[in-house]
Enzyme design. Structure first.
Site, mmCIF file in Angstrom:
data_model
loop_
_atom_site.group_PDB
_atom_site.id
_atom_site.type_symbol
_atom_site.label_atom_id
_atom_site.label_comp_id
_atom_site.label_asym_id
_atom_site.label_seq_id
_atom_site.Cartn_x
_atom_site.Cartn_y
_atom_site.Cartn_z
ATOM 1 N N LYS A 26 37.218 99.376 8.826
ATOM 2 C CA LYS A 26 36.473 100.566 8.393
ATOM 3 C C LYS A 26 37.066 101.877 8.942
ATOM 4 O O LYS A 26 36.911 102.933 8.323
ATOM 5 C CB LYS A 26 34.994 100.454 8.767
ATOM 6 C CG LYS A 26 34.701 100.561 10.252
ATOM 7 C CD LYS A 26 33.911 101.784 10.589
ATOM 8 C CE LYS A 26 33.687 102.019 12.040
ATOM 9 N NZ LYS A 26 34.315 101.266 13.083
ATOM 10 N N LYS B 63 41.185 102.525 15.547
ATOM 11 C CA LYS B 63 40.569 103.857 15.605
ATOM 12 C C LYS B 63 41.620 104.914 15.928
ATOM 13 O O LYS B 63 41.678 105.969 15.305
ATOM 14 C CB LYS B 63 39.460 103.907 16.676
ATOM 15 C CG LYS B 63 38.293 103.000 16.368
ATOM 16 C CD LYS B 63 37.213 103.126 17.424
ATOM 17 C CE LYS B 63 36.321 101.907 17.434
ATOM 18 N NZ LYS B 63 35.780 101.528 16.140
ATOM 19 N N LYS C 176 42.177 88.080 11.346
ATOM 20 C CA LYS C 176 40.995 88.859 11.735
ATOM 21 C C LYS C 176 39.785 87.933 11.910
ATOM 22 O O LYS C 176 39.299 87.342 10.938
ATOM 23 C CB LYS C 176 40.728 89.902 10.635
ATOM 24 C CG LYS C 176 39.410 90.604 10.735
ATOM 25 C CD LYS C 176 39.447 91.750 11.716
ATOM 26 C CE LYS C 176 38.072 92.399 11.842
ATOM 27 N NZ LYS C 176 37.996 93.284 12.989
ATOM 28 N N GLY D 250 29.957 99.131 13.701
ATOM 29 C CA GLY D 250 28.980 98.055 13.549
ATOM 30 C C GLY D 250 28.027 98.030 14.740
ATOM 31 O O GLY D 250 26.836 97.767 14.593
ATOM 32 N N ASN D 251 28.557 98.364 15.912
ATOM 33 C CA ASN D 251 27.744 98.365 17.135
ATOM 34 C C ASN D 251 26.535 99.281 17.057
ATOM 35 O O ASN D 251 25.468 98.963 17.563
ATOM 36 C CB ASN D 251 28.592 98.840 18.319
ATOM 37 C CG ASN D 251 29.607 97.799 18.702
ATOM 38 O OD1 ASN D 251 29.278 96.637 18.866
ATOM 39 N ND2 ASN D 251 30.852 98.219 18.815
HETATM 40 P P1 ADP Z 1 33.110 99.496 16.426
HETATM 41 O O1 ADP Z 1 32.064 98.539 15.997
HETATM 42 O O2 ADP Z 1 32.543 100.843 16.777
HETATM 43 O O3 ADP Z 1 34.294 99.560 15.515
HETATM 44 P P2 ADP Z 1 34.790 98.037 18.309
HETATM 45 O O4 ADP Z 1 34.189 96.978 19.188
HETATM 46 O O5 ADP Z 1 35.622 97.603 17.170
HETATM 47 O O6 ADP Z 1 33.576 98.966 17.858
HETATM 48 O O7 ADP Z 1 35.665 99.041 19.204
HETATM 49 C C1 ADP Z 1 35.121 99.654 20.357
HETATM 50 C C2 ADP Z 1 35.502 98.857 21.604
HETATM 51 O O8 ADP Z 1 36.894 99.004 21.867
HETATM 52 C C3 ADP Z 1 34.854 99.324 22.882
HETATM 53 O O9 ADP Z 1 33.600 98.724 23.067
HETATM 54 C C4 ADP Z 1 35.860 98.891 23.959
HETATM 55 O O10 ADP Z 1 35.406 97.756 24.638
HETATM 56 C C5 ADP Z 1 37.108 98.512 23.180
HETATM 57 N N1 ADP Z 1 38.373 99.039 23.693
HETATM 58 C C6 ADP Z 1 39.541 98.344 23.637
HETATM 59 N N2 ADP Z 1 40.545 99.051 24.149
HETATM 60 C C7 ADP Z 1 40.024 100.246 24.556
HETATM 61 C C8 ADP Z 1 40.587 101.402 25.172
HETATM 62 N N3 ADP Z 1 41.883 101.472 25.478
HETATM 63 N N4 ADP Z 1 39.757 102.448 25.441
HETATM 64 C C9 ADP Z 1 38.441 102.384 25.140
HETATM 65 N N5 ADP Z 1 37.852 101.296 24.554
HETATM 66 C C10 ADP Z 1 38.626 100.238 24.262
HETATM 67 MG MG MG Z 2 35.617 97.977 15.090
#
Ligand code: ADP
Ligand code: MG
Length: 307
Positions: A208, A270, A126, A10-11
């Site tokens: 997703k 992820k 969530k 989403g980012n």
């Molecule tokens: P997306 O929209 O791409 O799904 P998310 O915000 O859900 O993005 O997930 C990405 C975020 O996960 C990063 O911006 C980071 O701040 C966070 N994050 C949490 N734990 C970790 C980790 N162990 N290593 C790297 N990033 C992490």
């Molecule tokens: Mg996410």
């Protein structure tokens, strides 16, 4: 070159100005440019994307309006899939034309069967959408909307059940085999269940990355690429002793998840999705940032997960 499934966060397509269409278009065009570079390398690309900010905006519009009936979450999911699919499809098409690549792009409105015995329906956890001040949150809760409070205010919480299978999977496979670029399962897919053999939408959102993993397995992708806003997954994230991970096995990934290294609802799904993909026979899953996508595929950036 094989098939690659790319999940964009989403980012990457989020609009920080709460819906400024020009800003949205700029972000979409930037994403499309990266995707087209991968297509030009000869990969068959299947694209999926998040919808967190977009579904949040849609819910906020519904909550504020008061004149029309709010739509259920599956319908909101379908709306964001259509909207983002349209923008991505058009932008990728335009970039392909500029580069002289003769390929078609289509978006498949995709339903995902979810586990409806999941406890997440009785106890949704969530958080989605905008933050609300307390007086507004109280009114929403009187209307039966579940909310939780954190440091920044009140937010709606909804069920996020596990995705089990993709309803339109055979159509997606046929399109990929025909050389068509497919955008599918946006926002994790429209959550549905089967009752007496018939499909019905449910009040939920789907992660997703987990749906992306199912999609990557189903289309027989070699690589599942998860693009987000950090270049690598890390151990001890945000702490002084943070260590970025270049490579890990599915076993290591699962151990790190158990040890609590990854943010719940952000990095954890992820890493879990990556591990599931390689466990189901995929060659590699890579977590990286949008601007490092090509380097990541070449093994020069990102966190690579293998069996
Ligand atoms: P997306 O929209 O791409 O799904 P998310 O915000 O859900 O993005 O997930 C990405 C975020 O996960 C990063 O911006 C980071 O701040 C966070 N994050 C949490 N734990 C970790 C980790 N162990 N290593 C790297 N990033 C992490
Ligand atoms: Mg996410």
């Amino acid at each position: 070159m094989g098939t690659i499934v790319i999940a964009i966060g989403g980012n990457a397509i989020l609009n920080p100005e709460r819906g400024d269409p020009q800003e949205q278009q700029r972000l979409i065009d930037n994403t499309a440019g990266e995707i087209v570079e991968i297509i030009q390398k000869g990969y068959d690309v299947v694209l999926t994307h998040g919808n967190g900010p977009q579904i949040g905006n849609l819910l906020a519009m519904q909550d504020e309006c008061g004149l029309v009936h709010p739509q259920p979450l599956d319908v909101c999911g379908a709306q964001t899939q259509g909207m983002l699919g349209y923008s991505l499809q058009q932008s990728i098409d335009n970039r392909l034309k500029e580069k002289g690549v003769n390929k078609q792009v289509v978006t498949i409105l995709t339903q995902v069967l979810v586990d409806d015995s999941c406890t997440s329906f009785e106890n949704p956890t969530k958080p989605i959408g905008l933050y609300f001040p307390e007086f507004k949150a109280r009114k929403m809760m009187e209307r039966g909307i579940r909310m939780i409070q954190d440091q920044k205010g009140f937010r709606r919480v909804v069920a996020s059940p596990m995705p089990e299978s993709i309803v339109e999977v055979e159509a997606i496979k046929k399109l990929v085999h025909a050389g068509i670029i497919v955008i599918a399962a946006g926002g994790g897919g429209i959550p549905v269940v089967r009752k007496n053999g018939l499909l019905a939408g449910v009040e939920a959102v789907v992660d997703k990355d987990l749906t992306g993993s199912l999609l990557a397995t189903a289309v027989g992708a070699e690589t599942f690429l998860i693009l987000t806003d950090v270049e690598k997954a890390a151990l001890f994230y945000g702490k002084e002793k943070q260590v970025d991970i270049d490579e890990m096995t599915a076993n290591e990934a699962e151990r790190y998840i158990k040890e609590g290294h990854f943010g719940k609802g952000s990095m954890e799904p992820k890493v879990l999705a990556a591990a599931r993909f390689v466990r189901s026979g995929g060659k590699q899953a890579i977590i990286s940032s949008l601007n490092k996508a090509l380097l990541a595929i070449e093994g020069r950036a990102g966190t690579r997960v293998t069996i």
